[in-house]
Design a protein around this motif. Structure first.
Motif, PDB file in Angstrom:
ATOM      1  N   LEU A 100       0.843  -1.185   0.000  1.00  0.00           N
ATOM      2  CA  LEU A 100       0.000   0.000   0.000  1.00  0.00           C
ATOM      3  C   LEU A 100       0.881   1.239   0.000  1.00  0.00           C
ATOM      4  O   LEU A 100       1.818   1.340   0.798  1.00  0.00           O
ATOM      5  N   ASP A 101       0.588   2.190  -0.899  1.00  0.00           N
ATOM      6  CA  ASP A 101       1.382   3.417  -1.002  1.00  0.00           C
ATOM      7  C   ASP A 101       0.433   4.610  -1.015  1.00  0.00           C
ATOM      8  O   ASP A 101      -0.392   4.744  -1.920  1.00  0.00           O
ATOM      9  N   SER A 102       0.549   5.474  -0.020  1.00  0.00           N
ATOM     10  CA  SER A 102      -0.363   6.624   0.083  1.00  0.00           C
ATOM     11  C   SER A 102       0.050   7.791  -0.789  1.00  0.00           C
ATOM     12  O   SER A 102      -0.643   8.806  -0.822  1.00  0.00           O
ATOM     13  N   ALA A 103       1.172   7.671  -1.510  1.00  0.00           N
ATOM     14  CA  ALA A 103       1.718   8.757  -2.321  1.00  0.00           C
ATOM     15  C   ALA A 103       1.954   9.971  -1.411  1.00  0.00           C
ATOM     16  O   ALA A 103       2.571   9.834  -0.361  1.00  0.00           O
ATOM     17  N   ASP A 104       1.434  11.143  -1.774  1.00  0.00           N
ATOM     18  CA  ASP A 104       1.657  12.329  -0.950  1.00  0.00           C
ATOM     19  C   ASP A 104       0.506  12.585   0.021  1.00  0.00           C
ATOM     20  O   ASP A 104       0.492  13.609   0.711  1.00  0.00           O
ATOM     21  N   GLY A 105      -0.456  11.654   0.066  1.00  0.00           N
ATOM     22  CA  GLY A 105      -1.609  11.845   0.916  1.00  0.00           C
ATOM     23  C   GLY A 105      -1.620  10.893   2.101  1.00  0.00           C
ATOM     24  O   GLY A 105      -0.588  10.350   2.507  1.00  0.00           O
ATOM     25  N   VAL A 106      -2.811  10.701   2.660  1.00  0.00           N
ATOM     26  CA  VAL A 106      -2.996   9.835   3.821  1.00  0.00           C
ATOM     27  C   VAL A 106      -4.075   8.815   3.506  1.00  0.00           C
ATOM     28  O   VAL A 106      -5.149   9.165   3.014  1.00  0.00           O
ATOM     29  N   VAL A 107      -3.780   7.547   3.758  1.00  0.00           N
ATOM     30  CA  VAL A 107      -4.737   6.460   3.582  1.00  0.00           C
ATOM     31  C   VAL A 107      -5.215   6.016   4.961  1.00  0.00           C
ATOM     32  O   VAL A 107      -4.412   5.879   5.887  1.00  0.00           O
ATOM     33  N   THR A 108      -6.510   5.814   5.089  1.00  0.00           N
ATOM     34  CA  THR A 108      -7.087   5.257   6.307  1.00  0.00           C
ATOM     35  C   THR A 108      -7.615   3.872   5.991  1.00  0.00           C
ATOM     36  O   THR A 108      -8.324   3.698   4.990  1.00  0.00           O
ATOM     37  N   PHE A 109      -7.252   2.886   6.824  1.00  0.00           N
ATOM     38  CA  PHE A 109      -7.700   1.527   6.523  1.00  0.00           C
ATOM     39  C   PHE A 109      -7.975   0.745   7.796  1.00  0.00           C
ATOM     40  O   PHE A 109      -7.388   0.996   8.855  1.00  0.00           O
ATOM     41  N   TYR A 110      -8.924  -0.190   7.671  1.00  0.00           N
ATOM     42  CA  TYR A 110      -9.218  -1.132   8.750  1.00  0.00           C
ATOM     43  C   TYR A 110      -8.311  -2.345   8.599  1.00  0.00           C
ATOM     44  O   TYR A 110      -8.083  -2.833   7.482  1.00  0.00           O
ATOM     45  N   ASP A 130      -6.526 -10.927  12.445  1.00  0.00           N
ATOM     46  CA  ASP A 130      -6.687 -12.168  13.212  1.00  0.00           C
ATOM     47  C   ASP A 130      -8.044 -12.796  12.871  1.00  0.00           C
ATOM     48  O   ASP A 130      -9.095 -12.274  13.241  1.00  0.00           O
ATOM     49  N   GLU A 131      -8.010 -13.923  12.182  1.00  0.00           N
ATOM     50  CA  GLU A 131      -9.244 -14.584  11.773  1.00  0.00           C
ATOM     51  C   GLU A 131     -10.038 -15.108  12.968  1.00  0.00           C
ATOM     52  O   GLU A 131     -11.256 -15.292  12.873  1.00  0.00           O
ATOM     53  N   LYS A 132      -9.362 -15.362  14.083  1.00  0.00           N
ATOM     54  CA  LYS A 132     -10.038 -15.941  15.242  1.00  0.00           C
ATOM     55  C   LYS A 132     -10.640 -14.869  16.148  1.00  0.00           C
ATOM     56  O   LYS A 132     -11.273 -15.197  17.148  1.00  0.00           O
ATOM     57  N   SER A 133     -10.419 -13.618  15.819  1.00  0.00           N
ATOM     58  CA  SER A 133     -10.918 -12.527  16.646  1.00  0.00           C
ATOM     59  C   SER A 133     -11.841 -11.632  15.828  1.00  0.00           C
ATOM     60  O   SER A 133     -11.676 -11.518  14.605  1.00  0.00           O
ATOM     61  N   ASP A 134     -12.796 -11.007  16.494  1.00  0.00           N
ATOM     62  CA  ASP A 134     -13.665 -10.051  15.809  1.00  0.00           C
ATOM     63  C   ASP A 134     -13.249  -8.617  16.125  1.00  0.00           C
ATOM     64  O   ASP A 134     -14.011  -7.679  15.914  1.00  0.00           O
ATOM     65  N   THR A 135     -12.024  -8.453  16.606  1.00  0.00           N
ATOM     66  CA  THR A 135     -11.509  -7.130  16.965  1.00  0.00           C
ATOM     67  C   THR A 135     -10.380  -6.751  16.014  1.00  0.00           C
ATOM     68  O   THR A 135      -9.536  -7.575  15.674  1.00  0.00           O
ATOM     69  N   GLY A 136     -10.374  -5.494  15.592  1.00  0.00           N
ATOM     70  CA  GLY A 136      -9.333  -5.009  14.705  1.00  0.00           C
ATOM     71  C   GLY A 136      -8.911  -3.606  15.075  1.00  0.00           C
ATOM     72  O   GLY A 136      -9.228  -3.104  16.154  1.00  0.00           O
ATOM     73  N   THR A 137      -8.209  -2.938  14.139  1.00  0.00           N
ATOM     74  CA  THR A 137      -7.670  -1.606  14.390  1.00  0.00           C
ATOM     75  C   THR A 137      -7.881  -0.737  13.162  1.00  0.00           C
ATOM     76  O   THR A 137      -7.752  -1.205  12.024  1.00  0.00           O
ATOM     77  N   LEU A 138      -8.186   0.536  13.398  1.00  0.00           N
ATOM     78  CA  LEU A 138      -8.255   1.527  12.336  1.00  0.00           C
ATOM     79  C   LEU A 138      -6.932   2.284  12.302  1.00  0.00           C
ATOM     80  O   LEU A 138      -6.486   2.823  13.321  1.00  0.00           O
ATOM     81  N   TYR A 139      -6.269   2.291  11.115  1.00  0.00           N
ATOM     82  CA  TYR A 139      -4.956   2.915  10.958  1.00  0.00           C
ATOM     83  C   TYR A 139      -5.015   4.060   9.953  1.00  0.00           C
ATOM     84  O   TYR A 139      -5.877   4.089   9.063  1.00  0.00           O
ATOM     85  N   THR A 140      -4.056   4.964  10.094  1.00  0.00           N
ATOM     86  CA  THR A 140      -3.734   5.896   9.015  1.00  0.00           C
ATOM     87  C   THR A 140      -2.319   5.607   8.537  1.00  0.00           C
ATOM     88  O   THR A 140      -1.463   5.166   9.316  1.00  0.00           O
ATOM     89  N   LEU A 141      -2.082   5.838   7.256  1.00  0.00           N
ATOM     90  CA  LEU A 141      -0.753   5.603   6.674  1.00  0.00           C
ATOM     91  C   LEU A 141      -0.366   6.784   5.813  1.00  0.00           C
ATOM     92  O   LEU A 141      -1.126   7.196   4.926  1.00  0.00           O
ATOM     93  N   ARG A 142       0.801   7.316   6.081  1.00  0.00           N
ATOM     94  CA  ARG A 142       1.418   8.310   5.209  1.00  0.00           C
ATOM     95  C   ARG A 142       2.765   7.738   4.778  1.00  0.00           C
ATOM     96  O   ARG A 142       3.770   7.874   5.474  1.00  0.00           O
TER      97      ARG A 142
END
Length: 911
Positions: free
Chosen positions: A66-76, A80-92
């Protein structure tokens, strides 16, 4: 690279000798999905070097970059397939999705918050988009929020913690799917996609949910039919395909009897015993990929859960590259359609596992499937994986071969004047009493498959072994002998043996002559079809022609008009099938390739990345993406894109040629030579490959090798002007003036060439002629023919200057400036000549001011303008010009010259 011939022949193409793996449908649970992304952000899928477009809602799989170029990407991220919990990230910045665990730490990666629930469906990572419909065609049933919650009582509590609408919709869809509520799950997936972006993976998944009938059951546990007859009460539909003659023959060798097989099989299905089926018969030129694709989609749309669908195909089969891995060592058994080209057979062929999807699995709307494939490697259709949502229908089939590298299907004229051995015994079983059990009125599944198996093996001395597919009871009825079939006069079995000599020949020989023309099957006018269906097939066939021409690379001159026309054709097709990923990918490719011609490279790259996003398994857009990078001098990116194209189409010479150009520009000459050698192995009849290798050798001053390649190109294409011009130019540089003059004269006299190629020929011939006074006027004539060709116009202007024809030289340089107003050298030279000719200073000043209009900071023009003013006594204007030139000059020696000029002006002004 030829199919083998003889009294018997194998229905396969022997392109590749080794098969090290087999492509399976790459279903995988993604690791996350994109919430927001700037337009410039890109995603390189695992197994590729070049990124494609990235849009909101796109799924992320392990190994993707994943490459955000000069911007910011937000992704879930829900790794973990065994868990229903995840994290929301930003990437620059850039991030590779890990194979397991959490991403990072990585520069520019920030965890925003924990997300629960974070649930993702299992999807095909790179689905074949051929038969994936647009979202408008899915017909998803609508549900209210209350109805969705009522469908799964625990849904409300599970989703209460999430505040993001799209994440709620996606998690709800997954929970509903897990609970077996397919319709409600499809609705929630549609809500998610409508608020993010439709993508082929999700389209296919929703299609599978929508088409899963209520009686769906496990593939390895077919239900017992309610009645002993096992006959459906609905209608019988059939798609019957037979291809004996190929458009690209002899590059793809013809078969003798495949179309005849299809005709006979269609006649049987139309008979009373065959069920009076509604048959669509496609033979030879009718059997394009567009026709097969659209007629099957139409059949699939009309057949219901009580109906039976037959599929029969007699054609070439081959193990083709998958394009799913780097390095590419996987092969997919595929059916080769009428217009397939050996440079990239994948482009318009059908993988057998996709045929399996069409007919068997996971979900299709009709109740019973009957499959008969008379092609090499047909047995691979039986290699599909089991699934808890496997085909919800009875199915039966016999495939002409087993799996394996030597799984050949034979044909011979000894079988009733000409049939595939497999098809012959299938028809014989259905139309004689030989295969039925004594005293039985019906032909049943087990004795039917056993009969075909036994006699195909015996007739081919065990070189061909059919594969039965039994998804029904062994006593299921295949034919009712109380009804009339087709007239069949069986030859005595003991006379139906293909001699070993012919079997060996058919298996091992290559490049033998095609079937005689008099045996060609006449397809006749196409059967009646709805107007929209006929129109879409016609449009797809015309659009496919653009791609087939593109496959040939520089063997045929490529023009912007052909891609503009391709874009228009596919756009028209999209009006009939709005949102089709298959058509959109091709429309975006044509648009992007057209933009490359227009030098709008950034827009071209955006369009080509959109094509790649929709059809990442295809090679054509990667090659065009590489061309755009090449034009922008982004040679590393270009090389990566060309290698991605090669991975997907290893037999395609054009991306290897383009890769050579990239290596050439990088100074990696050995690699460039190796690229051309590899390309010539793939396409030994293409002249442009040795021609361009000759140009490379000439650049390296390897004149002997260059001449050898030019002569090879001339031998391959004696009617093409380019290699003849290059050879003449080389001979002139070596002092072989007589030979050079002879070849270049032949070149300029050629007809039917592209204008750019003829301009180069005239230019080189004129340069040779201008060396002698007696032929100088002839040289001028050729240069004048090249009225808009800059090398010729510069040569003409220089020749007039050398000859002392100053007025003519000035006129020539003025003409050059109308072609290229930004040419500094032409502007300086015309000003020098005008001064030499005694022209007024005002005319010369006007020449410089015209140049400064587009380049106001050019120090060379400013300095010469100052000197023109200075020579005419306009000292203040001269001082301003010198000062401006000094302001825009960084070069120390040039600054010293300008500083001195300013001092001289100051002294002169004081006098």
């Amino acid at each position: 690279m030829r199919q083998t011939r003889g009294p018997s022949g194998a229905k396969c193409l022997i392109f590749l000798l080794a098969v090290t793996g087999l492509c399976a449908q790459d279903e995988e649970r993604p690791s996350g999905w994109i919430q927001t992304a700037p337009k410039e952000a890109v995603l390189a899928q695992r197994g590729t070097r070049s990124p494609g477009a990235l849009e909101k809602g796109d799924f992320l799989f392990r190994g993707d970059v994943l490459d955000s170029a000069d911007g910011v990407v937000t992704f879930y991220y829900c790794g973990d397939e065994k868990s229903d919990t995840g994290t929301l990230y930003t990437l620059r910045g850039t991030l590779q999705i890990p194979a397991a665990g959490v991403p990072g730490p990585a520069p520019g990666l920030t965890a925003l918050r924990t997300v629960k629930p974070c649930l993702l469906p299992t999807l095909e990572r790179q689905p074949d988009v051929t038969t994936i419909p647009s979202h408008e065609k899915l017909g998803v049933k609508l549900f209210s929020k209350d109805e969705v919650m009522a469908a799964v009582p625990q849904l409300k509590d599970a989703l209460a913690a999430s505040s993001d609408d799209q994440n709620v919709q996606l998690a709800a869809a997954v929970l509903l799917e897990q609970a077996g509520r397919r319709d409600e799950a499809a609705w929630e997936y549609q809500l998610f996609a409508s608020n993010t972006s439709w993508q082929p993976r999700l389209l296919l998944h929703v299609q599978q949910l929508q088409e899963a009938p209520a009686h769906a059951r496990s593939l390895n546990e077919p239900s017992t039919p309610a009645n002993q007859s096992n006959q459906k009460t609905g209608k019988i539909y059939a798609l019957v395909v037979g291809i004996s003659h190929y458009e690209q023959s002899p590059l793809i060798a013809n078969l003798d009897f495949a179309a005849r097989d299809a005709t006979a099989f269609a006649d049987y299905l139309k008979s009373e015993r065959g069920g009076g089926a509604e048959v669509k018969l496609l033979r030879d030129s009718e059997a394009t990929s567009g026709a097969i694709r659209n007629y099957f989609l139409d059949l699939k749309k009309r057949a219901g859960k009580d109906d039976t669908v037959w599929l029969f195909i007699a054609a070439h089969g081959e193990m083709l590259p998958t394009g799913n891995a780097v390095p590419n060592d996987q092969k997919t058994p595929s059916i080769v359609t009428y217009r397939a080209h050996p440079q990239d057979t994948n482009m318009n062929s059908f993988a057998m596992h996709e045929v399996q999807n069409w007919m068997l699995g996971k979900t299709v709307p009709f109740g019973r499937a009957m499959i008969f494939l008379d092609v090499c490697h047909a047995g691979h259709v039986a290699e599909f994986r089991t699934s808890p949502t496997g085909p919800g229908r009875d199915y039966f089939g016999i495939l002409a071969t087993t799996q394996g590298t030597d799984a050949l299907a034979y044909e011979s004229k000894i079988f009733d004047g000409g049939h595939g051995v497999f098809t012959y015994f299938v028809l014989r079983a259905l139309n004689t009493y030989e295969a039925r059990l004594p005293g039985d009125t019906y032909l049943r599944a087990a004795p039917f498959s056993g009969y075909v198996f036994q006699h195909v093996q015996a007739s081919t001395n065990f070189r061909q072994t059919p594969t039965p597919m039994l998804g029904t009871t062994q006593t299921a009825i295949m034919a009712d002998f109380g009804k009339t079939g087709i007239d069949f006069k069986p030859t005595p079995i003991d006379r139906l043996r293909i001699p070993d000599k012919e079997l060996n020949s058919a298996k091992g020989r290559r490049g033998v002559k095609n079937a005689p023309d008099q045996e060609r099957t006449t397809a006749g006018p196409p059967a009646a079809a709805p107007a929209d269906l006929r129109q879409i097939i016609d449009l797809e066939d015309r659009g496919e022609q653009v791609l087939l021409t593109y496959l040939r690379g520089e063997e045929l001159p490529q023009t912007p008009d052909q891609f503009s026309e391709g874009e228009r054709i596919f756009a028209s097709a999209l009006q009939l099938q709005p949102g089709s990923p298959y058509l959109t990918a091709r429309e975006r490719f044509c648009h992007g390739r057209f933009l490359v011609f227009q030098k709008k490279y950034t827009d071209a790259i955006d369009s080509l990345r959109q094509s790649i996003r929709l059809e990442p398994r295809a090679a054509y857009a990667y090659n065009a993406l590489g061309i755009a990078y090449l034009e922008m001098a982004r040679y590393d990116d270009a090389a990566h894109a060309f290698q991605d194209a090669i991975d997907r189409a290893p037999l395609w010479a054009y991306p290897r040629h383009n890769l050579a150009l990239a290596h050439w520009q990088q100074g990696q000459y050995r690699l460039a030579v190796a690229d051309y050698v590899a390309a010539m192995e793939k396409a030994p009849t293409y002249f442009y490959l040795p021609y361009n290798l000759g140009l490379l050798y000439a650049t390296l001053n390897q004149q002997k090798e260059a001449g050898s390649m030019y002569r090879k190109a001339i031998d391959l294409a004696p009617g093409r002007v380019e290699p003849l011009t290059a050879l003449g130019q080389l001979q002139a540089s070596q002092g072989s003036t007589g030979k050079a003059r002879e070849n270049l004269k032949q070149a300029v006299d050629m007809t039917g060439q592209s204008e750019s190629a003829m301009q180069a020929a005239r230019q080189n011939y004129a340069v040779l002629l201008a060396k002698q006074r007696k032929t100088f006027d002839q040289a001028v004539g050729y240069w004048k023919q090249n009225v808009d060709y800059l090398p010729s116009q510069f040569s003409l202007a220089e020749a007039w200057t050398k000859a002392g024809e100053i007025t003519k030289a000035i006129d020539s340089y003025r003409h050059i400036l109308t072609l290229v107003p930004s040419s500094i050298s032409a502007r300086l030279e015309v000003a020098r000549l005008m001064k030499q000719d005694g022209r007024p200073a005002a005319e010369i000043v006007a020449i410089f001011h015209a140049g400064l209009t587009s380049a106001p900071s050019n120090p060379v023009l400013l300095e010469q303008l100052g000197r023109t003013y200075q020579s005419s006594g306009q000292l203040e204007e001269a001082r301003q010009a010198f000062a401006s030139a000094l302001e825009h000059t960084q070069d120390p020696p040039a600054r010293k010259v300008l500083e001195k000029a300013l001092k001289d002006i100051t002294k002169a002004a004081r006098r």
